[in-house]
Scaffold this motif. Structure first.
Motif, PDB file in Angstrom:
ATOM      1  N   ALA A 285       9.057   5.912   5.522  1.00  0.00           N
ATOM      2  CA  ALA A 285       9.080   7.389   5.123  1.00  0.00           C
ATOM      3  C   ALA A 285      10.550   7.868   4.669  1.00  0.00           C
ATOM      4  N   ALA A 286      11.350   7.222   5.922  1.00  0.00           N
ATOM      5  CA  ALA A 286      12.673   7.746   5.306  1.00  0.00           C
ATOM      6  C   ALA A 286      13.366   6.847   4.234  1.00  0.00           C
ATOM      7  N   GLY A 287      12.529   6.026   3.329  1.00  0.00           N
ATOM      8  CA  GLY A 287      12.932   5.269   2.128  1.00  0.00           C
ATOM      9  C   GLY A 287      13.104   3.835   2.204  1.00  0.00           C
ATOM     10  N   ALA A 288      12.800   3.357   3.406  1.00  0.00           N
ATOM     11  CA  ALA A 288      12.775   1.688   3.207  1.00  0.00           C
ATOM     12  C   ALA A 288      11.738   1.162   2.443  1.00  0.00           C
ATOM     13  N   HIS A 289      12.065   0.274   1.566  1.00  0.00           N
ATOM     14  CA  HIS A 289      11.029  -0.291   0.603  1.00  0.00           C
ATOM     15  C   HIS A 289      10.249  -1.562   1.485  1.00  0.00           C
TER      16      HIS A 289
END
Length: 319
Positions: A285-289
């Motif tokens: 959710a914090a942006g890790a792909h």
């Protein structure tokens, strides 16, 4: 060039989930590596990853960058990362195969490019090349490679590997290596080359990622610190005229799985399947792909390794 702000990244889709191949400690067995690759693919993992260590000094030159600074005892039995990924490739057909991280500086760039090309071909184009600078001076001394000037050495190594992968005639005259005009016709299955991911946490490392890599190999950390480092890479990509939204953030998590809930400040370094799985979802959710998990510093048997892998992906996919 994207008009997105350098503080933004691509809109995240479903997070990709990977697992470290059984490579060291109690799991460093070639037959288990081959079998586990197939099992992990069957469980639904998207990628398999291998790390790179060559020794554990009795009196280390540098503290381990994690925990209490002690190098995990399991690192003293460490299977070669590219051989491990080759074994994993044999029993799989779908999962990506990545190095996180391979220490590029211990190898001749031309020889390393050939080995990585061979692995990309053997896996039908499933290789992600993840490279780092290392952190232990003792290993550099054992490999006969200077510790000083690692950043510049990596830049030249990347130049030479890129040439070997993409150019019909390869020629290089640099500070460290010379290649007479030559044909190197063995080329990767992925064109123009396999995806290149770089590790590191310094401003120079993040700038290099934005300027010339396809993504960052990071680690689980507080969200604010993570955003700051990622913003450095995205800003560097934008300044270099590259699309920052094309960069991938791949994060490693090294948990010790516990039967009882761990204190909140110990997660994700320790915790139950639910605690670690929920933390993975928060990182996504914090942006890790992409996220991948390595439990080999704490497992004591191959069966425990597989049990944790199955329980963890079941929890995350249900979340």
């Amino acid at each position: 060039m994207s008009e997105r702000s350098s503080a933004e990244s691509a809109t995240p889709g479903p997070v990709r989930l990977g697992f470290a191949v059984p490579q060291y400690g109690a799991c460093a067995d070639p037959e288990f590596i081959r079998r586990a690759g197939s099992d992990l693919e069957g469980m639904g993992y998207d990628s398999l990853w291998a790390g790179d260590r060559i020794l554990v000094p009795l009196r280390p030159s540098d503290p381990y960058p994690g925990g209490n600074g002690e190098i995990p005892a399991a690192y003293s039995t460490f299977f070669d990362p590219l051989t491990a990924l080759t074994l994993a490739a044999v029993g799989t057909s779908r999962v990506r195969l990545g190095t996180s991280t391979l220490n590029a500086l211990w190898h001749s760039p031309v020889v390393l490019a050939r080995t990585l090309t061979s692995l990309d071909l053997a896996s039908a184009g499933r290789l992600d090349v993840g490279l780092g600078l290392g952190w232990l001076r003792d290993e550099f001394a054992a490999a006969g490679v200077p510790w000083q000037g690692r950043g510049a050495r990596l830049e030249e190594a990347l130049d030479l590997m890129e040439a070997a992968w993409t150019q019909d005639v390869v020629a290089h005259q640099g500070e460290r290596w010379t290649v007479a005009p030559s044909r190197i016709d063995l080329k990767p299955a992925q064109r123009p080359r396999p995806p290149l991911l770089l590790g590191g946490f310094t401003p120079a490392a993040l700038e290099r990622i934005g300027r010339r890599a396809d993504g960052w190999l990071g680690a689980a950390m507080p969200a604010a610190h993570l955003a700051g480092l990622w913003g450095t890479a995205l800003g560097a990509a934008e300044r270099a005229g590259r699309d920052p939204s094309a960069l991938r953030m791949v994060l490693r998590v090294n948990p010790a799985i516990t039967a009882e809930p761990a204190p909140a400040d110990r997660v994700p370094h320790a915790g139950t399947i639910a605690q670690v799985g929920d933390h993975l979802l928060r990182l996504a959710a914090a942006g890790a792909h992409e996220l991948f998990v390595d439990v080999q510093t704490s497992v004591t048997s191959p069966q425990q390794y597989l049990d944790i892998a199955h329980a963890l992906i079941t929890h995350v996919r249900a979340g």
